[in-house]
Scaffold this motif. Structure first.
Motif, PDB file in Angstrom:
ATOM      1  N   VAL A   8     -43.253   2.761   1.642  1.00 20.19           N
ATOM      2  CA  VAL A   8     -44.504   3.291   2.175  1.00 20.19           C
ATOM      3  C   VAL A   8     -44.306   3.589   3.664  1.00 20.19           C
ATOM      4  O   VAL A   8     -43.965   2.702   4.451  1.00 20.19           O
ATOM      5  N   VAL A   9     -44.518   4.850   4.021  1.00 17.49           N
ATOM      6  CA  VAL A   9     -44.197   5.333   5.365  1.00 17.49           C
ATOM      7  C   VAL A   9     -45.438   5.975   6.005  1.00 17.49           C
ATOM      8  O   VAL A   9     -46.177   6.708   5.341  1.00 17.49           O
ATOM      9  N   ILE A  10     -45.638   5.712   7.295  1.00 17.90           N
ATOM     10  CA  ILE A  10     -46.644   6.418   8.087  1.00 17.90           C
ATOM     11  C   ILE A  10     -45.916   7.233   9.149  1.00 17.90           C
ATOM     12  O   ILE A  10     -45.061   6.698   9.854  1.00 17.90           O
ATOM     13  N   ILE A  11     -46.274   8.516   9.285  1.00 19.46           N
ATOM     14  CA  ILE A  11     -45.710   9.375  10.326  1.00 19.46           C
ATOM     15  C   ILE A  11     -46.862  10.009  11.097  1.00 19.46           C
ATOM     16  O   ILE A  11     -47.639  10.781  10.535  1.00 19.46           O
ATOM     17  N   THR A  12     -46.970   9.706  12.385  1.00 21.20           N
ATOM     18  CA  THR A  12     -48.001  10.370  13.188  1.00 21.20           C
ATOM     19  C   THR A  12     -47.495  11.742  13.630  1.00 21.20           C
ATOM     20  O   THR A  12     -46.304  11.947  13.814  1.00 21.20           O
ATOM     21  N   GLY A  13     -48.439  12.680  13.773  1.00 18.44           N
ATOM     22  CA  GLY A  13     -48.038  14.047  14.116  1.00 18.44           C
ATOM     23  C   GLY A  13     -47.230  14.676  13.000  1.00 18.44           C
ATOM     24  O   GLY A  13     -46.311  15.454  13.242  1.00 18.44           O
ATOM     25  N   GLY A  14     -47.575  14.351  11.759  1.00 20.08           N
ATOM     26  CA  GLY A  14     -46.753  14.764  10.622  1.00 20.08           C
ATOM     27  C   GLY A  14     -47.101  16.106  10.008  1.00 20.08           C
ATOM     28  O   GLY A  14     -46.453  16.538   9.057  1.00 20.08           O
ATOM     29  N   VAL A  33     -45.295   8.954   1.638  1.00 24.68           N
ATOM     30  CA  VAL A  33     -45.517   9.221   3.063  1.00 24.68           C
ATOM     31  C   VAL A  33     -46.983   9.562   3.337  1.00 24.68           C
ATOM     32  O   VAL A  33     -47.565  10.418   2.661  1.00 24.68           O
ATOM     33  N   THR A  34     -47.542   8.915   4.331  1.00 30.93           N
ATOM     34  CA  THR A  34     -48.846   9.304   4.873  1.00 30.93           C
ATOM     35  C   THR A  34     -48.609   9.996   6.204  1.00 30.93           C
ATOM     36  O   THR A  34     -48.048   9.389   7.126  1.00 30.93           O
ATOM     37  N   ILE A  35     -48.993  11.261   6.285  1.00 28.06           N
ATOM     38  CA  ILE A  35     -48.909  11.966   7.568  1.00 28.06           C
ATOM     39  C   ILE A  35     -50.266  11.872   8.258  1.00 28.06           C
ATOM     40  O   ILE A  35     -51.298  12.124   7.651  1.00 28.06           O
ATOM     41  N   VAL A  36     -50.248  11.486   9.512  1.00 28.90           N
ATOM     42  CA  VAL A  36     -51.471  11.335  10.307  1.00 28.90           C
ATOM     43  C   VAL A  36     -51.484  12.450  11.344  1.00 28.90           C
ATOM     44  O   VAL A  36     -50.516  12.622  12.089  1.00 28.90           O
ATOM     45  N   ASP A  37     -52.584  13.204  11.375  1.00 31.21           N
ATOM     46  CA  ASP A  37     -52.647  14.335  12.300  1.00 31.21           C
ATOM     47  C   ASP A  37     -54.107  14.702  12.552  1.00 31.21           C
ATOM     48  O   ASP A  37     -54.988  14.405  11.730  1.00 31.21           O
ATOM     49  N   LEU A  38     -54.347  15.338  13.680  1.00 31.39           N
ATOM     50  CA  LEU A  38     -55.680  15.817  14.015  1.00 31.39           C
ATOM     51  C   LEU A  38     -55.981  17.155  13.349  1.00 31.39           C
ATOM     52  O   LEU A  38     -57.136  17.467  13.053  1.00 31.39           O
ATOM     53  N   ASN A  39     -54.929  17.932  13.072  1.00 33.23           N
ATOM     54  CA  ASN A  39     -55.066  19.282  12.528  1.00 33.23           C
ATOM     55  C   ASN A  39     -55.282  19.223  11.010  1.00 33.23           C
ATOM     56  O   ASN A  39     -54.341  19.034  10.237  1.00 33.23           O
ATOM     57  N   GLU A  40     -56.542  19.403  10.593  1.00 32.24           N
ATOM     58  CA  GLU A  40     -56.884  19.251   9.182  1.00 32.24           C
ATOM     59  C   GLU A  40     -56.266  20.338   8.311  1.00 32.24           C
ATOM     60  O   GLU A  40     -55.758  20.060   7.215  1.00 32.24           O
ATOM     61  N   VAL A  41     -56.284  21.582   8.781  1.00 35.21           N
ATOM     62  CA  VAL A  41     -55.751  22.694   7.984  1.00 35.21           C
ATOM     63  C   VAL A  41     -54.255  22.504   7.739  1.00 35.21           C
ATOM     64  O   VAL A  41     -53.783  22.554   6.598  1.00 35.21           O
ATOM     65  N   LYS A  75     -54.792  -0.009   8.123  1.00 39.20           N
ATOM     66  CA  LYS A  75     -55.567  -0.646   7.048  1.00 39.20           C
ATOM     67  C   LYS A  75     -55.755   0.301   5.862  1.00 39.20           C
ATOM     68  O   LYS A  75     -55.621  -0.115   4.703  1.00 39.20           O
ATOM     69  N   THR A  76     -56.050   1.566   6.147  1.00 40.15           N
ATOM     70  CA  THR A  76     -56.258   2.551   5.079  1.00 40.15           C
ATOM     71  C   THR A  76     -55.016   2.690   4.206  1.00 40.15           C
ATOM     72  O   THR A  76     -55.100   2.713   2.967  1.00 40.15           O
ATOM     73  N   VAL A  77     -53.861   2.751   4.850  1.00 42.59           N
ATOM     74  CA  VAL A  77     -52.602   2.903   4.112  1.00 42.59           C
ATOM     75  C   VAL A  77     -52.275   1.647   3.309  1.00 42.59           C
ATOM     76  O   VAL A  77     -51.917   1.725   2.123  1.00 42.59           O
ATOM     77  N   VAL A  78     -52.422   0.490   3.928  1.00 44.09           N
ATOM     78  CA  VAL A  78     -52.101  -0.761   3.225  1.00 44.09           C
ATOM     79  C   VAL A  78     -53.085  -1.008   2.082  1.00 44.09           C
ATOM     80  O   VAL A  78     -52.693  -1.458   0.993  1.00 44.09           O
ATOM     81  N   ASP A  79     -54.371  -0.692   2.296  1.00 42.54           N
ATOM     82  CA  ASP A  79     -55.354  -0.850   1.216  1.00 42.54           C
ATOM     83  C   ASP A  79     -55.016   0.034   0.029  1.00 42.54           C
ATOM     84  O   ASP A  79     -55.215  -0.353  -1.128  1.00 42.54           O
ATOM     85  N   LYS A  80     -54.493   1.239   0.304  1.00 43.45           N
ATOM     86  CA  LYS A  80     -54.183   2.188  -0.778  1.00 43.45           C
ATOM     87  C   LYS A  80     -52.900   1.822  -1.518  1.00 43.45           C
ATOM     88  O   LYS A  80     -52.841   1.886  -2.746  1.00 43.45           O
TER      89      LYS A  80
END
Length: 251
Positions: A8-14, A33-41, A75-80
């Motif tokens: 289980v991986v988190i990447i910011t700016g993904g 992989v969970t990519i975390v980003d501000l850009n929704e599109v 928390k969101t990633v670990v809960d999932k």
């Protein structure tokens, strides 16, 4: 078995650039992989691309400057998924201006998108990384290592991240957690735009790269991230890995 099977991986700016290159390289090695980003599109587009290889992978929209909610990302990633194996702190925004012109707002942007999220996400991830004996990958830059002009806020935040990473490597090695740093030189969208805007300067910089090219975000930077996220790197920690074609050779 793939190198990162079910990790289980988190990447910011993904959603783009180096972050998306790492995400693609990792899902092809079996990671979730969970990519975390501000850009929704861009984030939703990348989510579709990742899910073709890893159906459980997802996009999580978040503003990393919203410090109060950084812990919620973990928390969101670990809960999932029930665990966390790898945290990649890649996101960073800054303005290119001289020291003389740099304002508090410019410093706040660089530290607020780069250093502070790196610090607080590491802090929030620690209990789960202790359980998994996981890995942290942070990002440095030649701008900080060499002191590039017009990069004061960016360079300062990047070097702060390097210092933090070395402290974490010392403190958390006892838990089996590896903390390493990639300093990349990549053919990202930003570099491609720069090449069009300033072709002569771009060619001048490229000519000084011993390997003669900018790195590919997936096949060059992403593959090193796969290595640092895998069992293959379990005896490496606290290191700055120059993935820059030999541009900077550390002593």
């Amino acid at each position: 078995m793939a190198k990162l099977q079910d990790k289980v991986v988190i990447i910011t700016g993904g959603a783009g650039g180096i972050g998306s290159g790492m995400a693609k390289a990792m899902v092809k090695e079996g990671a979730i992989v969970t990519i975390v980003d501000l850009n929704e599109v861009a984030g939703k587009e990348m989510e579709k691309e990742l899910q073709a290889f890893s159906p459980q992978s997802m996009f999580l929209q978040a503003d990393l400057m919203d410090r109060e909610n950084l812990g919620q990302i973990i928390k969101t990633v670990v809960d999932k998924y029930g665990s966390l194996d790898v945290l990649v702190n890649n996101a960073h925004a800054s303005k290119q201006i001289t020291i003389e012109e740099t304002t508090q707002a410019d410093l706040d942007l660089s530290f607020g998108t780069g250093f502070y999220p790196t610090f607080y996400l590491m802090q929030a991830a620690l209990p789960y990384l202790k359980e998994s004996k996981g890995n942290i990958i942070n990002f440095a830059s030649g701008a900080g290592l060499e002191g590039h002009e017009t990069q004061a806020a960016y360079a300062a935040a990047k070097e702060a991240i390097r210092g933090l990473s070395r402290v974490a490597a010392n403190e958390w090695g006892r838990f089996g957690i590896n903390v390493n740093i990639i300093s990349p030189l990549a053919n990202s969208l930003g570099v491609q735009a720069w090449a069009k805007a300033q072709p002569e300067y771009y060619e001048s910089v490229k000519s000084k790269i011993p390997m003669g090219r900018f790195g590919d975000v997936e096949n060059d930077i992403g593959r090193v991230a796969v290595f640092l996220a895998s069992e293959d790197s379990q005896y490496i920690t606290g290191q700055t890995i120059m993935v820059d074609g030999g541009s900077i050779m550390l002593h």
